[in-house]
Write an enzyme that holds these catalytic residues in place. Sequence first.
Site, PDB file in Angstrom:
ATOM      1  CG  ASP A  12       4.988  -3.119 -23.284  1.00  0.00           C
ATOM      2  OD1 ASP A  12       4.800  -1.116 -23.901  1.00  0.00           O
ATOM      3  OD2 ASP A  12       4.253  -2.547 -22.813  1.00  0.00           O
ATOM      4  CE  LYS A  15       5.722  -2.746 -30.908  1.00  0.00           C
ATOM      5  NZ  LYS A  15       4.910  -3.768 -29.655  1.00  0.00           N
ATOM      6  N   GLY A  39       2.488   2.943 -26.258  1.00  0.00           N
ATOM      7  CA  GLY A  39       3.490   3.354 -26.149  1.00  0.00           C
ATOM      8  C   GLY A  39       4.683   3.014 -26.100  1.00  0.00           C
ATOM      9  CG  HIS A  40       6.058   2.812 -30.175  1.00  0.00           C
ATOM     10  ND1 HIS A  40       5.838   2.990 -31.038  1.00  0.00           N
ATOM     11  CD2 HIS A  40       5.807   1.671 -29.760  1.00  0.00           C
ATOM     12  CE1 HIS A  40       4.938   2.068 -31.217  1.00  0.00           C
ATOM     13  NE2 HIS A  40       5.241   1.107 -30.266  1.00  0.00           N
ATOM     14  CD  GLN A 224      -1.438  -1.405 -29.427  1.00  0.00           C
ATOM     15  OE1 GLN A 224      -1.845  -2.154 -31.044  1.00  0.00           O
ATOM     16  NE2 GLN A 224      -1.123  -0.298 -28.750  1.00  0.00           N
TER      17      GLN A 224
HETATM   18  P1  IMP Z   1      -6.461  -1.613 -25.077  1.00  0.00           P
HETATM   19  O1  IMP Z   1      -6.198  -1.551 -26.278  1.00  0.00           O
HETATM   20  O2  IMP Z   1      -5.997  -0.425 -24.229  1.00  0.00           O
HETATM   21  O3  IMP Z   1      -7.696  -1.673 -25.098  1.00  0.00           O
HETATM   22  O4  IMP Z   1      -5.801  -2.464 -23.649  1.00  0.00           O
HETATM   23  C1  IMP Z   1      -6.582  -3.422 -24.037  1.00  0.00           C
HETATM   24  C2  IMP Z   1      -5.216  -4.956 -23.342  1.00  0.00           C
HETATM   25  O5  IMP Z   1      -4.158  -4.898 -24.396  1.00  0.00           O
HETATM   26  C3  IMP Z   1      -4.815  -4.487 -22.275  1.00  0.00           C
HETATM   27  O6  IMP Z   1      -4.466  -5.687 -21.636  1.00  0.00           O
HETATM   28  C4  IMP Z   1      -3.436  -3.265 -22.769  1.00  0.00           C
HETATM   29  O7  IMP Z   1      -2.700  -3.180 -21.166  1.00  0.00           O
HETATM   30  C5  IMP Z   1      -3.159  -4.927 -23.968  1.00  0.00           C
HETATM   31  N1  IMP Z   1      -1.842  -2.946 -24.398  1.00  0.00           N
HETATM   32  C6  IMP Z   1      -3.217  -1.796 -25.469  1.00  0.00           C
HETATM   33  N2  IMP Z   1      -2.027  -1.457 -25.839  1.00  0.00           N
HETATM   34  C7  IMP Z   1      -0.592  -2.049 -24.928  1.00  0.00           C
HETATM   35  C8  IMP Z   1       1.030  -1.360 -25.471  1.00  0.00           C
HETATM   36  O8  IMP Z   1       1.340  -0.668 -27.038  1.00  0.00           O
HETATM   37  N3  IMP Z   1       1.518  -2.570 -25.061  1.00  0.00           N
HETATM   38  C9  IMP Z   1       1.204  -3.515 -24.078  1.00  0.00           C
HETATM   39  N4  IMP Z   1       0.623  -3.678 -23.719  1.00  0.00           N
HETATM   40  C10 IMP Z   1      -0.612  -2.968 -24.508  1.00  0.00           C
HETATM   41 MG    MG Z   2       4.768   0.138 -25.692  1.00  0.00          MG
END
Ligand code: IMP
Ligand code: MG
Length: 464
Positions: A12, A15, A39-40, A224
């Site tokens: 977040d 990007k 989430g972009h 991420q």
């Molecule tokens: P998962 O990727 O859904 O398995 O989540 C694992 C961890 O990564 C959690 O803490 C999520 O909140 C975090 N996470 C996954 N994708 C994102 C992202 O795009 N932005 C911020 N945190 C993320």
């Molecule tokens: Mg995001």
Amino acid sequence: MNYCVVGLQWGDEGKGKVVDVLAEHSDIVVRYSGGSNAGHTVVVGETKFALHLLPSGSVRPNVSCVITNAVVVDPDVLIKEIETLAQKGITLKDRLLISENAHVVLDYHKREDQLREESLGKKKLGTTIRGIGPCYADKAGRSHAIRMGDLRNLEEIKAKLQTIVEYKNKVFAAVYNTEPISADRIYEKCKSYADQFLTFTTDTTEFLHRSIADGKSILFEGAQGTLLDLDHGTFPYVTSSNSSSLGMPAGCGVPAKMVDKFIGVAKAYTTRVGAGPFPTEQDNEIGQYIRDKGNEYGTTTGRPRRCGWFDAVAVSYSAKIGAIDEIALMHLDTLAGLKEVKICKAYRIKEDRGQKTEDRGQKTENRRETRPAEASRGRTTWFPANTAKLSQASPIYETLPGWDDDITEVNDFHKLPSNAQNYIHRIEEITGKKIAIIGVGPKRSQTIFRAEGRRQKTEDRRQK
Ligand code: IMP
Ligand code: MG
């Protein structure tokens, strides 16, 4: 030029916007890891796009969009995203390519993600419940994996799904005591995925190498952030892929040396969603100020993000392992109105079983500051990507004066309040990286490009 844009914090970082701005000069944009957990947010004029699976550059109508091998594709999300873009007049026809080797996220992955998180109670990881971890687990396990290219052979998929779903249902019943899922229903969905996506499915590695040979410019988009990288982040509070730039070559089959510039994106402060250690977290009115002003709520899950001061220890680590050439510092406008701003430039970590945390660089700095030996004990400028150690870290801050002025319309670095300029300079000095791009608001136009960053800094000092 080929660029790779990657997050330097816990995701977040903004990007989406950096990619969108750079995509103007790119022929191809590439997503190389993760899935719909990302989430972009991209703002074009008055229109806001929230993308999860498509590369952020897809909102530019002339670029080709590539989803490569190491992405886990949830076709339901992809369909919705393509429809949303279509409603806004943007078509992906003839410009979307999906790797035949990318793995497919199916309903049982989402179910498993949710059940496991629920069963962990307070110990949950805080995943996005998008089925990402279970899908990557099946990929590593191989026998239960389904890839996009497999949709070409529906008979085989039908048989395979019987075996997989039978196994999953046994686990769901025995471990979680839940209702079974229907293999037929998942098969029907796969049939419709085949109809909708096989025309886009191809060998993306071959496409990328051919494009490079043809002199096309490619923008590789990380999802991420580096600190969520499965191998180099704060395990187990990470995602299940290599979300740092180290994942780029493996994720798409293009060697890192074919990238001309790695741009690391960081926010002017730090945020994190989900659980895990976060040394500079401000679980107080400062964190709330940043959350409200920066609209720090998840694009994917809507969860309030945890907020805190800029962590230069973390960002320096990410920049180092990611071979980052330049930093894009986003959301600088959010900090306006704070009396003072803080940068974490070192940690103090309680020494554990004789472990020496002091690094060489720090020793030099301590000598310069003539710190008593006692005070320097346990001090480190190296980020320990080990959750046990990191949770023992207390931040050592440098406090700088803040600024009140609204900077959302500023488009020249020298027109920023001097305290904001000073803040940027200090981050550059501490991280040793040039801040080439500064975000002062969500729109494309609210971006300051500062190609001469370093030289300017020296000049500024000379003038002082
Ligand atoms: P998962 O990727 O859904 O398995 O989540 C694992 C961890 O990564 C959690 O803490 C999520 O909140 C975090 N996470 C996954 N994708 C994102 C992202 O795009 N932005 C911020 N945190 C993320
Ligand atoms: Mg995001």
